[in-house]
Write a protein that holds these residues in place. Structure first.
Motif, PDB file in Angstrom:
ATOM      1  N   PHE A  85      29.934  -6.004  21.071  1.00  0.00           N
ATOM      2  CA  PHE A  85      30.853  -6.330  22.167  1.00  0.00           C
ATOM      3  C   PHE A  85      32.323  -6.224  21.807  1.00  0.00           C
ATOM      4  N   VAL A  86      32.662  -5.466  20.783  1.00  0.00           N
ATOM      5  CA  VAL A  86      34.068  -5.326  20.414  1.00  0.00           C
ATOM      6  C   VAL A  86      34.830  -4.609  21.523  1.00  0.00           C
ATOM      7  N   LYS A  87      34.245  -3.546  22.052  1.00  0.00           N
ATOM      8  CA  LYS A  87      34.930  -2.805  23.120  1.00  0.00           C
ATOM      9  C   LYS A  87      35.032  -3.656  24.389  1.00  0.00           C
ATOM     10  N   ALA A  88      33.971  -4.388  24.720  1.00  0.00           N
ATOM     11  CA  ALA A  88      34.012  -5.273  25.891  1.00  0.00           C
ATOM     12  C   ALA A  88      35.078  -6.348  25.705  1.00  0.00           C
ATOM     13  N   TYR A  89      35.156  -6.889  24.507  1.00  0.00           N
ATOM     14  CA  TYR A  89      36.192  -7.880  24.230  1.00  0.00           C
ATOM     15  C   TYR A  89      37.580  -7.260  24.377  1.00  0.00           C
ATOM     16  N   LEU A  90      37.765  -6.074  23.835  1.00  0.00           N
ATOM     17  CA  LEU A  90      39.063  -5.409  23.893  1.00  0.00           C
ATOM     18  C   LEU A  90      39.507  -5.204  25.347  1.00  0.00           C
ATOM     19  N   ILE A  91      38.612  -4.712  26.169  1.00  0.00           N
ATOM     20  CA  ILE A  91      38.943  -4.491  27.582  1.00  0.00           C
ATOM     21  C   ILE A  91      39.258  -5.813  28.269  1.00  0.00           C
ATOM     22  N   SER A  92      38.426  -6.823  28.031  1.00  0.00           N
ATOM     23  CA  SER A  92      38.662  -8.122  28.681  1.00  0.00           C
ATOM     24  C   SER A  92      39.959  -8.757  28.195  1.00  0.00           C
ATOM     25  N   GLU A  93      40.281  -8.593  26.928  1.00  0.00           N
ATOM     26  CA  GLU A  93      41.524  -9.173  26.411  1.00  0.00           C
ATOM     27  C   GLU A  93      42.738  -8.511  27.047  1.00  0.00           C
TER      28      GLU A  93
END
Length: 152
Positions: A85-93
């Motif tokens: 979920f690194v990419k999902a976290y990046l987008i959400s951040e």
């Protein structure tokens, strides 16, 4: 020199551990007796956006703030323990940081205006923004780039 396979878990643990530290801070602020001190809120821009542009009150703002804290706990756990979920976290951040970036712009342009009394708040908000948004975004981008083309 460390091999790439050994460096990967270390990088994910660095980002996940950093996010856990941010979780503890954010939860402590939201559990502050009498309500969170606005100037110390790392997601202050969300409150500004919801109150000033959408005319919501604290009955909406507080649950939204807690949802952001819960998401951060989940993302930290998934990144720290599983490396997912690194990419999902990046987008959400980026999405969660946008209101605070807007708020910083308003503070800088209007020198506080209706939102805050002055320069000290601008500096503190910008510092929290750097710690809570820019640093983890940089770590997440570094983590994704180190995967050599794998943007998960």
């Amino acid at each position: 020199m460390m091999s790439t396979s050994k460096a990967e878990p270390r990088r994910q643990r660095l980002l996940g551990g950093y996010l856990f530290a941010l979780c503890f801070y954010q939860i402590a602020i939201y559990r502050w007796p009498g309500g969170p001190p606005f100037v110390l809120d790392p997601r202050a821009g969300i409150a500004v956006l919801l109150i000033n542009h959408f005319s919501f009150d604290n009955k909406v703002v507080y649950p939204v703030e807690w949802i952001t804290a819960i998401w951060l706990v989940f993302a930290a756990a998934m990144i720290f323990f599983r490396g997912k979920f690194v990419k999902a976290y990046l987008i959400s951040e980026i999405v969660l940081a946008a209101p605070t970036a807007y708020y910083i712009g308003v503070l800088a342009i209007q020198r506080g205006g209706d939102f805050a009394p002055g320069f000290k708040d601008l500096v503190l908000t910008a510092l929290l923004f750097a710690i809570f948004s820019l640093a983890p975004i940089g770590l997440a981008v570094q983590r994704l780039r180190s995967r050599t083309g794998q943007w998960v």
